[in-house]
Design an enzyme around this catalytic site. Structure first.
Site, mmCIF file in Angstrom:
data_model
loop_
_atom_site.group_PDB
_atom_site.id
_atom_site.type_symbol
_atom_site.label_atom_id
_atom_site.label_comp_id
_atom_site.label_asym_id
_atom_site.label_seq_id
_atom_site.Cartn_x
_atom_site.Cartn_y
_atom_site.Cartn_z
ATOM 1 N N HIS A 164 0.799 -1.324 -0.278
ATOM 2 C CA HIS A 164 0.225 0.445 0.072
ATOM 3 C C HIS A 164 0.551 1.447 0.000
ATOM 4 O O HIS A 164 0.929 2.781 0.492
ATOM 5 C CB HIS A 164 -1.219 -0.112 1.247
ATOM 6 C CG HIS A 164 -1.439 -0.946 1.227
ATOM 7 N ND1 HIS A 164 -2.992 -1.852 0.913
ATOM 8 C CD2 HIS A 164 -1.245 -2.373 2.022
ATOM 9 C CE1 HIS A 164 -3.202 -2.574 0.982
ATOM 10 N NE2 HIS A 164 -2.486 -2.851 2.066
ATOM 11 N N SER A 285 14.760 21.745 -16.296
ATOM 12 C CA SER A 285 13.932 22.986 -15.998
ATOM 13 C C SER A 285 13.422 24.075 -16.917
ATOM 14 O O SER A 285 15.087 24.561 -16.995
ATOM 15 C CB SER A 285 12.755 23.140 -14.826
ATOM 16 O OG SER A 285 12.132 24.243 -14.777
ATOM 17 N N LYS A 291 15.855 22.654 -11.142
ATOM 18 C CA LYS A 291 15.301 20.860 -11.929
ATOM 19 C C LYS A 291 16.388 20.181 -12.245
ATOM 20 O O LYS A 291 16.730 20.878 -13.051
ATOM 21 C CB LYS A 291 14.278 21.704 -12.226
ATOM 22 C CG LYS A 291 12.972 21.914 -11.373
ATOM 23 C CD LYS A 291 12.417 21.210 -10.432
ATOM 24 C CE LYS A 291 11.096 20.048 -10.792
ATOM 25 N NZ LYS A 291 10.417 19.777 -11.259
ATOM 26 N N GLU A 298 9.305 8.564 -16.763
ATOM 27 C CA GLU A 298 7.717 9.336 -16.574
ATOM 28 C C GLU A 298 7.487 9.355 -17.919
ATOM 29 O O GLU A 298 6.424 8.995 -18.844
ATOM 30 C CB GLU A 298 7.638 10.673 -16.777
ATOM 31 C CG GLU A 298 8.131 11.499 -14.799
ATOM 32 C CD GLU A 298 8.358 12.835 -14.811
ATOM 33 O OE1 GLU A 298 7.294 13.266 -15.007
ATOM 34 O OE2 GLU A 298 9.889 13.742 -15.673
#
Ligand code: ARG
Length: 468
Positions: A164, A285, A291, A298
């Site tokens: 979980h 970024s 970043k 992804e």
């Protein structure tokens, strides 16, 4: 336009047509812009077919040789990028046959004897997918090796195992990594199983009813390395089960990559901080200078959608088709090609990414503290002293509640206090309450103890042929 057609339509199939095909129809129905990638397998199949026709006396040896020579020349031209595919010739089969006849004359027009594009395209697709399945197996093997090398490198490092997405029980990092080796092993087995059904030779089904000409299908199967010939000509020309199976296999591979990607994204966040992905495999970024983003995992996760889309699209294409061949089936190839390209590139880059990922062993270790992850071990301790498991679960639950109230760990409770919950608790309890003690105790087959994980790693390394 076909050079040997005398019909007003200008098509190789145009004998009965009195008019030319509408340009819109040509454009709408052409598949050459994607099925040209079958050319190598189309030519391989045509060569085997021509040899069989000669053995059976359906063409002469001279005609066969002219066909083989012409096809080799055409293949060379395509390889070198010199061949011009013509959309008005619809597909790869017509383009190659038309070029052959233009090159060698009447012998070329005999190649399609006892054959239809309906069985030809089925053959090409099977030959192509058979090779692609082998490429996928190699890529999967390389990904497994990357996991095995990391499992070897970090052998002994502990981390939280999750259910979980809540800290559950401490495990070895190598155990977690080897879980992926198992997933990819099942993918390889699935592909091997699917290859068995790809590897059946369809040529000779012709349009759908077989042929009245004296062909020898078995010899074509042997020459092309197929294990058998298909049994029913009607089933053969309408069958795309093998393509659907490949798509399903591709879906599970991509799904496994997606689950891994999700973990890599989480683990590279400041919140987890379990891994550092090498700079070469991250992006920045355009606005936030600080970043460093895990775009590659992804994208892999994101591409899972199109691979699933391909499977669903082909399932829907085949649904409701009457026997046998229907032109709908031409929609099979783009989906499969796209899914293959996506999965192959995802696998290759995952392997590179893993090889360029460092695990933060200290942080992984720290994350095993807090969260009472050895509570199950305490319950097992009581069970070994003959307390029924359900009762032990309750006792440990109350101990955890006390720790929570105090803001302390299980290991921080004094023995005397633990003993108030059960007289079965003795000083040796602290051995099993530690993270190392917990991991060490899980020696059941397939468990996370060091001995089991070392055995598993050893057998994986053996199977993959890598030496630590
Ligand atoms: N390009 C076609 C396909 O991919 C080849 C078979 C065409 N057969 C036909 N009867 N029009 O399905």
């Amino acid at each position: 336009m076909s050079t040997h057609s005398t019909s007003p339509s200008g098509k190789m199939w145009g004998g009965r047509f009195a008019d030319t095909t509408a340009a819109s129809v040509e454009e709408f129905s052409a598949s050459i812009h994607y099925d040209s990638r079958l050319y190598h397998h189309d030519i391989m199949g045509s060569k085997a077919h021509a040899r069989m026709l000669a053995r059976q006396g359906l063409i002469s040896d001279e005609e066969r040789d002219a066909i083989l020579q012409g096809l080799s020349e055409i293949e060379g031209e395509i390889d070198r990028g010199e061949f011009v595919f013509k959309p008005e010739l619809e597909d790869v089969h017509m383009n190659i046959e038309s070029a052959l006849t233009a090159r060698i004359g009447p012998a070329g027009a005999k190649l399609h004897t006892a054959r239809s594009r309906n069985d030809q395209v089925n053959l090409d697709f099977r030959l192509y997918l058979r090779d692609e399945v082998d490429v996928l197996d190699e890529l999967l093997c390389e990904t497994q090796k990357a996991f095995a090398r990391q499992a070897r490198k970090y052998l002994g490092a502990v981390m939280p195992g999750y259910t979980h997405l809540q800290r559950a029980q401490p495990v070895l990092l190598s155990h977690h990594l080897l879980a992926y080796v198992e997933m990819f092993q099942r993918d390889r087995q699935r592909l091997a199983d699917c290859r068995v059904r790809i590897n059946i030779m369809p040529l000779g089904a012709a349009a759908m009813a077989g042929t009245g000409l004296p062909i020898d299908r078995q010899s074509v199967a042997e020459e092309l390395g197929f294990s058998a010939i298909t049994a029913n000509s009607m089933d053969t020309t309408g069958d795309r089960d093998f393509a659907l199976e490949v798509l399903f296999c591709l879906n599970l591979i991509q799904l496994h990559l997606s689950r891994l990607s999700e973990e890599l994204v989480l683990w590279s966040s400041k919140e987890f901080d379990f891994i550092r992905i090498g700079d070469r495999y991250c992006t920045g970024s355009s606005i936030m200078p600080q970043k460093k983003n895990p775009d590659i995992p992804e994208l892999i996760r994101g591409k899972t959608g199109r691979v699933t889309g391909a499977l669903v699209a082909l399932l829907m294409t085949v649904k409701g088709l009457p026997l046998t061949y229907n032109r709908d089936l031409q929609e099979d190839k783009e989906q499969v090609f796209d899914a293959l390209d996506t999965v192959k590139s995802s696998l290759a880059i995952t392997t590179e990414l893993l090889e360029n990922t460092q695990f933060n062993v200290q942080r992984l270790q720290e994350a095993t503290v807090g969260g009472f992850m050895t509570a199950t071990d305490l319950a097992d301790y009581l069970v070994r002293r003959n307390m029924p498991f359900r009762q032990a679960h309750g006792v440990v639950g109350r101990i955890v509640a006390l720790c929570q109230e105090r803001g302390c760990e299980l290991t921080e409770l004094p023995l005397a206090e633990l003993q108030e919950f059960s007289g079965l608790i003795e000083p040796d309890v602290f051995d099993i309450l530690s993270v190392d003690g917990s991991v060490h105790s899980r020696q059941s087959d397939g468990g996370t103890s060091r001995v089991r994980v070392e055995e598993a790693l050893h057998s994986v390394e053996n199977a993959l042929g890598i030496t630590p």
